[in-house]
Design an enzyme around this catalytic site. Structure first.
Site, PDB file in Angstrom:
ATOM      1  N   CYS A  82     -41.039-139.547 -39.691  1.00 27.80           N
ATOM      2  CA  CYS A  82     -42.292-139.377 -38.951  1.00 27.80           C
ATOM      3  C   CYS A  82     -42.362-137.943 -38.402  1.00 27.80           C
ATOM      4  CB  CYS A  82     -42.347-140.344 -37.779  1.00 27.80           C
ATOM      5  SG  CYS A  82     -42.297-142.057 -38.304  1.00 27.80           S
TER       6      CYS A  82
ATOM      7  N   GLY B  19     -45.062-137.993 -43.001  1.00 32.14           N
ATOM      8  CA  GLY B  19     -45.499-139.390 -43.002  1.00 32.14           C
ATOM      9  C   GLY B  19     -46.978-139.483 -43.275  1.00 32.14           C
TER      10      GLY B  19
ATOM     11  N   ASN C 276     -40.034-140.446 -33.360  1.00 38.44           N
ATOM     12  CA  ASN C 276     -39.578-140.160 -34.721  1.00 38.44           C
ATOM     13  C   ASN C 276     -38.111-140.546 -34.799  1.00 38.44           C
ATOM     14  OD1 ASN C 276     -38.926-139.034 -37.218  1.00 38.44           O
ATOM     15  ND2 ASN C 276     -38.637-136.991 -36.364  1.00 38.44           N
ATOM     16  N   GLY C 277     -37.757-141.364 -35.782  1.00 32.77           N
ATOM     17  CA  GLY C 277     -36.358-141.728 -35.946  1.00 32.77           C
ATOM     18  C   GLY C 277     -36.188-143.219 -36.071  1.00 32.77           C
TER      19      GLY C 277
ATOM     20  N   TYR D 166     -34.722-131.465 -48.237  1.00 33.03           N
ATOM     21  CA  TYR D 166     -35.990-132.008 -48.699  1.00 33.03           C
ATOM     22  C   TYR D 166     -37.052-132.282 -47.626  1.00 33.03           C
ATOM     23  CZ  TYR D 166     -39.392-135.524 -49.810  1.00 33.03           C
ATOM     24  OH  TYR D 166     -40.570-136.196 -49.895  1.00 33.03           O
TER      25      TYR D 166
ATOM     26  N   CYS E 119     -24.553-139.393 -46.127  1.00 35.58           N
ATOM     27  CA  CYS E 119     -25.000-140.069 -47.352  1.00 35.58           C
ATOM     28  C   CYS E 119     -24.350-139.473 -48.603  1.00 35.58           C
ATOM     29  CB  CYS E 119     -26.525-140.108 -47.457  1.00 35.58           C
ATOM     30  SG  CYS E 119     -27.319-138.565 -47.141  1.00 35.58           S
TER      31      CYS E 119
HETATM   32  S1  SF4 Z   1     -26.899-140.076 -43.651  1.00 35.54           S
HETATM   33 FE1  SF4 Z   1     -27.996-138.529 -44.900  1.00 35.54          FE
HETATM   34  S2  SF4 Z   1     -30.210-138.923 -44.606  1.00 35.54           S
HETATM   35 FE2  SF4 Z   1     -29.071-140.022 -42.979  1.00 35.54          FE
HETATM   36  S3  SF4 Z   1     -29.092-138.605 -41.220  1.00 35.54           S
HETATM   37 FE3  SF4 Z   1     -27.172-138.266 -42.368  1.00 35.54          FE
HETATM   38  S4  SF4 Z   1     -27.669-136.600 -43.830  1.00 35.54           S
HETATM   39 FE4  SF4 Z   1     -29.610-137.418 -43.070  1.00 35.54          FE
END
Ligand code: SF4
Length: 451
Positions: free
Chosen positions: A10, A39, A113-114, A254, A447
């Site tokens: 957001c 968003g 946001n979050g 991104y 991630c």
């Molecule tokens: S896990 Fe990936 S997408 Fe989620 S906050 Fe950490 S870097 Fe960002």
């Protein structure tokens, strides 16, 4: 959603002005316009005018939700706005923000946001004590925590409530005659402060400050509670001393607009360096470098500059598909790729192509893109990705697919290359990615890690 399957966050934006009636609705509208990439499901603005808080919000793009007549009415001394991508709760209009509520402390408006990761537990406890939620988004939790607080002091209630929240959050709050900005203890999502003459402006990204000619002042710090009054006086405190900056590195890869700046580093330059680092790892001959628009453009420019392989606009993005395909089912996703990205045959035919993109999530879109480029006559398609393989879902609530859907979770890089039909595939390592933004310290990279 981008081309490969990561989703936007957001966007929030707020202004406080010394005097009433300074076209705050219009300025907030322009700010939200600049944050639209974060968003597209709904948009809203709340404005405090005297003792009243006026709010207009609905599903749709900023340009669809507001018109001149509505904006004329949204005038006052403090305003907050919101553009929503639904990371929690459904995508119906009831989840549009800002949320306006009348608490024992008085009127309050809030934009968030979050994602609050302990929201289910908190909601269960709040409902047991009688809270009735108006929405199914987790943003409302803070309001109920404040409402159920035993203290009569709003700021004590706010701080106590913030301590109970886990996960990633930025809030903008209108309370009394103040604009309040809050960030989580890890500083996961961006939020910055700017000045527009005698007005103070707070925004998810600096590109929205630029939009209204406001000057960037600084980032909001981890766990900071910044209270700004109408004269522009700022009072800062932390709701907890236990902070650990873990800024989401995907903002640089991104999410954010390339003309935004976080922690002193502009997103475009960071992406260009990511592209240069990819070029250093590239071992093949190629004729042209093509970005997957728009998020691959900066990295492709860096790749081209470093490798001396000419940059070409070999894929044209159709920006005008609107909200028709917001429902991300597999079938619609397939159609969306074709509608959104058109390869330019005259550029591609007979060429060995390097295709630069920001990430591969499920692999389905990359596969279609490689096929599109080959169908346009490319003799080879080498894919270069300006992030490491995404192997874990976001534990902070970013709307990434599950482990099973993440292609890099079950396939090696060679297997992914084969699956998407690429002649070669190169990713950045986590170290190379972090090195691309070395001026900034404290990132979340979870991630990309199997933690
Ligand atoms: S896990 Fe990936 S997408 Fe989620 S906050 Fe950490 S870097 Fe960002």
């Amino acid at each position: 959603m981008n081309n490969t399957g990561m989703h936007e966050e957001c966007g929030i934006f707020g202004i406080i002005s010394p005097e009433n009636g300074r076209k705050l609705g219009n300025l907030t509208y322009f700010g939200l316009y600049a944050l639209q990439h974060r968003g597209q499901e709904s948009a809203g603005i709340a404005v405090k005018n005297g003792s009243k808080i006026l709010c207009h919000k609905n599903v749709g793009l900023v340009s669809e939700v507001f018109n001149d007549e509505i904006l004329q009415k949204l005038d006052g001394e403090t305003s907050i706005g919101h553009v929503r991508y639904s990371t929690s709760g459904g995508s119906s209009g009831i989840n549009a923000q800002p949320i306006v509520s009348n608490l024992k402390f008085g009127n309050i408006a809030l934009s968030h946001n979050g994602n609050i990761t302990n929201s289910e537990k908190l909601k269960f406890e709040l409902e047991k004590r009688g809270a009735i939620f108006q929405t199914d988004a987790d943003s409302e939790i803070l309001l109920h925590l404040i409402a159920q607080s035993d203290t009569d002091d709003f700021y004590t209630a706010l701080n106590e409530s913030l301590k109970k929240l886990e996960g990633a959050f930025c809030f903008l709050i209108i309370y009394d005659d103040k604009l309040i900005a809050v960030k989580d203890r890890n500083s996961t999502r961006p939020l910055c402060v700017g000045k527009l003459k005698d007005k103070t402006v707070i925004s998810s990204e600096s590109c929205a400050l630029e939009m209204i000619d406001a000057e960037f002042i600084r980032e909001i710090e981890p766990a900071e509670v910044l209270v700004v009054d109408k004269s522009g006086n700022m009072k800062t405190s932390k709701f907890t001393p236990e902070t650990d900056k873990k800024f989401c590195i995907f903002e640089y890869i991104y999410f954010a607009r390339p003309d935004s700046v976080f922690w002193g580093v502009d997103v475009h330059s960071a992406r260009k360096i990511m592209g240069e680092k990819l070029a250093e790892k590239f071992k093949f001959n190629a004729d042209i470098v093509i970005p997957v628009p728009d998020s691959g453009i900066s990295a492709a420019l860096g790749f081209s500059a470093k490798s001396k392989i000419p940059y070409e606009k070999g894929i044209i993005r159709n920006h005008y598909i609107g909200r028709t395909f917001i429902n991300p089912t597999q079938e619609l996703r397939n159609m969306k790729v074709k509608m959104k990205l058109n390869p330019v045959k005259s550029i591609i035919k007979g060429k060995k192509v390097v295709l630069v993109d920001d990430s591969i999530v499920r692999g389905t879109t990359s596969r279609k893109l490689v096929r599109l480029v080959k169908e346009a006559g490319a003799v080879e398609v080498h894919v270069a990705i300006s992030s490491p393989p995404v192997i874990s879902p976001c534990f902070l609530g970013m709307d990434t697919p599950t482990c099973d859907e993440l292609i890099a979770n079950s396939m090696s890089i060679n297997e992914i290359a084969e699956h998407i039909g690429a002649d070669s595939l190169v990713y950045l390592s986590v170290e190379e990615l972090v090195e691309s933004i070395k001026e900034v310290k404290g990132f979340c990279t979870k991630c990309f890690c199997n933690e």
